[in-house]
Design a protein around this motif. Structure first.
Motif, short mmCIF file in Angstrom:
data_model
loop_
_atom_site.label_atom_id
_atom_site.label_comp_id
_atom_site.label_asym_id
_atom_site.label_seq_id
_atom_site.Cartn_x
_atom_site.Cartn_y
_atom_site.Cartn_z
N SER A 168 8.13 43.79 33.37
CA SER A 168 9.43 44.45 33.56
C SER A 168 9.99 45.08 32.29
O SER A 168 11.02 45.75 32.35
CB SER A 168 10.46 43.42 34.08
N ILE A 169 9.34 44.85 31.14
CA ILE A 169 9.99 45.17 29.88
C ILE A 169 10.28 46.66 29.72
O ILE A 169 11.34 47.05 29.22
CB ILE A 169 9.16 44.64 28.69
N GLN A 210 21.07 46.78 38.01
CA GLN A 210 19.78 47.20 37.46
C GLN A 210 18.87 46.02 37.13
O GLN A 210 17.70 46.21 36.85
CB GLN A 210 20.02 48.05 36.21
N LEU A 211 19.41 44.80 37.15
CA LEU A 211 18.59 43.63 36.85
C LEU A 211 17.90 43.06 38.09
O LEU A 211 17.03 42.21 37.98
CB LEU A 211 19.46 42.53 36.21
N LEU A 238 9.09 38.01 25.15
CA LEU A 238 9.15 39.14 26.08
C LEU A 238 7.74 39.59 26.46
O LEU A 238 7.48 39.90 27.63
CB LEU A 238 9.92 40.30 25.44
N PHE A 291 18.64 50.07 29.56
CA PHE A 291 19.63 49.51 28.64
C PHE A 291 20.58 50.63 28.23
O PHE A 291 20.15 51.74 27.90
CB PHE A 291 18.96 48.91 27.41
N LEU A 323 7.68 38.57 30.17
CA LEU A 323 8.41 39.64 30.87
C LEU A 323 7.74 41.00 30.71
O LEU A 323 8.39 42.03 30.86
CB LEU A 323 9.85 39.72 30.36
N ILE A 338 13.95 43.35 38.30
CA ILE A 338 13.09 42.70 37.32
C ILE A 338 12.16 41.72 38.03
O ILE A 338 12.59 40.92 38.86
CB ILE A 338 13.93 41.94 36.27
N MET A 341 24.15 46.27 32.68
CA MET A 341 23.01 46.41 33.58
C MET A 341 23.18 45.53 34.82
O MET A 341 22.84 45.95 35.94
CB MET A 341 21.71 46.06 32.85
N LEU A 384 13.31 47.50 31.68
CA LEU A 384 14.52 46.99 31.03
C LEU A 384 14.94 47.88 29.87
O LEU A 384 16.12 48.21 29.72
CB LEU A 384 14.26 45.57 30.52
N PHE A 385 13.98 48.26 29.03
CA PHE A 385 14.30 49.13 27.91
C PHE A 385 14.89 50.45 28.39
O PHE A 385 15.80 51.00 27.78
CB PHE A 385 13.04 49.41 27.07
N ILE A 401 23.47 43.79 28.60
CA ILE A 401 22.95 43.04 29.75
C ILE A 401 23.99 42.95 30.85
O ILE A 401 23.69 43.08 32.04
CB ILE A 401 22.48 41.64 29.30
#
Length: 373
Positions: free
Chosen positions: A296-297, A176-177, A289, A304, A293, A180, A171, A300-301, A168
């Motif tokens: 955005s999940i 990259q966050l 999640l 990572f 979320l 989201i 990211m 995010l994956f 995290i």
């Protein structure tokens, strides 16, 4: 004798809950991005399956995507209804295997050398895939491996928790966050599929999935459970029942085809899971999640750091390979070697059959030599 707890909720159990994320992330991205599965249903149903499984078994018990089905579905761009139909079809197959105890008979016919060969093959495959991920950032990969080695036994800063926090942080540092979406409630929706889709997906990939689920998700998982917890064995028939029941239920609200797995179990155990609490903690995370979320999940994956996932997968691969040392030196090494070699050169189903054939051919030849004396 000290009584083994059925449930613990601490950082080590949380770390163990994250131990099999490496196999989940890539296939989850494919299912959501390529096949169009609803992320909320995907994650919420996986979370519920984890929680129920943890309560029932009171041990770490991985819930994983069925890999052959996932790879074919993603490669062929299946529609969501086809994915749900395939899970339902596999659920019926595993209920049949459990009701007839066919899986129990298969376990009795399978010698330990072939089981260890399957586990070793899975370990090598995980290590190979891990090296590909490690190569995406060697410095981060080296740091991650050192963290695993230094903190694996830590109760206060378990390796998997530290690695997730590191991911995290990386990211965040890369910005990259920022993309989201704000958290918002998204509920799973009812799905629909046809009997024709159930049959078609069985033909396309379901029947090919069966040998892998028999060997890795059922027989090898039961063997690994008896190795880690010899006083709390879990039968292959029970594993078959649970795989059948969850796959007939979860597709209705958007769940993917699921199974257990020796690789996931090794990952959970390696990073600290010792009780059913690990499953419950993982389930809570996945439900959160999925509900808040899901928009955005997948993104995010996908961002990572692969090097961190690779470090986790590599150490789990080594963990699985080490069980090969339990096989007796001598004739048992040949079926193990054949199972391993054919699995790596072709697939686990062929490796399983080749290992069985070599074991029984050698046993028959040995009996004939004994009869001549």
């Amino acid at each position: 004798m000290m009584k083994i707890k059925s449930f613990e909720f601490n950082l080590r159990e949380l770390a163990g809950a994250m131990g099999d994320f490496g196999t989940l992330f890539p296939l989850a991205i494919g299912y959501i991005y390529v096949c169009g599965l609803n992320p909320s249903g995907f994650l919420v149903m996986m979370g519920l399956a984890n929680i129920v499984t943890g309560i029932v078994y009171r041990l770490p018990m991985p819930i994983e995507p069925m890999k052959v089905l996932a790879i074919v579905a993603i490669a062929q761009h299946w529609t969501p209804s086809m994915v749900y139909a395939s899970g339902f079809g596999m659920g019926l197959v595993w209920i049949l295997f459990a009701a007839t105890d066919l899986v129990g008979r298969l376990e009795k016919w399978t010698p330990p050398s072939v089981i260890r060969g399957i586990q070793a093959a899975l370990g090598v495959m995980l290590a190979i895939e891990a090296i590909k991920l490690l190569s995406t950032g060697w410095i981060l990969a080296l740091v991650s491996l050192l963290i695993v080695l230094a903190l694996r036994e830590s109760r206060h800063a378990p390796a998997a928790v530290v690695l997730m926090a590191l991911g995290i942080a990386v990211m965040f540092a890369k910005g990259q966050l920022r993309h989201i979406a704000a958290p918002g409630l998204t509920l799973p929706t009812l799905t629909a599929f046809t009997p024709r889709e159930v049959w078609d997906t069985l033909l396309l990939a379901g029947f090919a999935q069966i040998p892998l689920t028999v060997t890795n998700a059922t027989i090898a998982t039961a063997a690994l459970l008896s190795t880690y917890w010899p006083d709390r064995p879990v039968s292959v028939r029970m594993l078959s029942w649970s795989q059948g029941m969850m796959n007939t239920i979860v597709p209705v609200l958007g769940g993917m085809p699921m199974c257990h797995g020796a690789g996931g179990l090794a990952g959970q155990y390696y990073f600290g899971a010792r009780t059913g609490g690990a499953n419950i903690l993982e389930g809570i995370i996945e439900i959160f999640l999925g509900l808040f979320l899901s928009v955005s999940i997948a993104g995010l994956f996908s961002v990572f750091p692969g090097a961190i996932i690779g470090a986790m997968m590599f150490m789990v691969g080594i963990e699985l390979m080490k069980f090969a040392k339990d096989v007796r030196v001598g004739k048992d090494l040949i079926p193990l070697g054949i199972t391993l070699g054919v699995s790596l050169g072709s697939n686990m189903a062929c490796g399983f059959l080749a290992g069985l054939a070599s074991h029984y051919l050698m046993s028959t030849a040995q009996r004939k030599r004994a009869d001549r004396r």
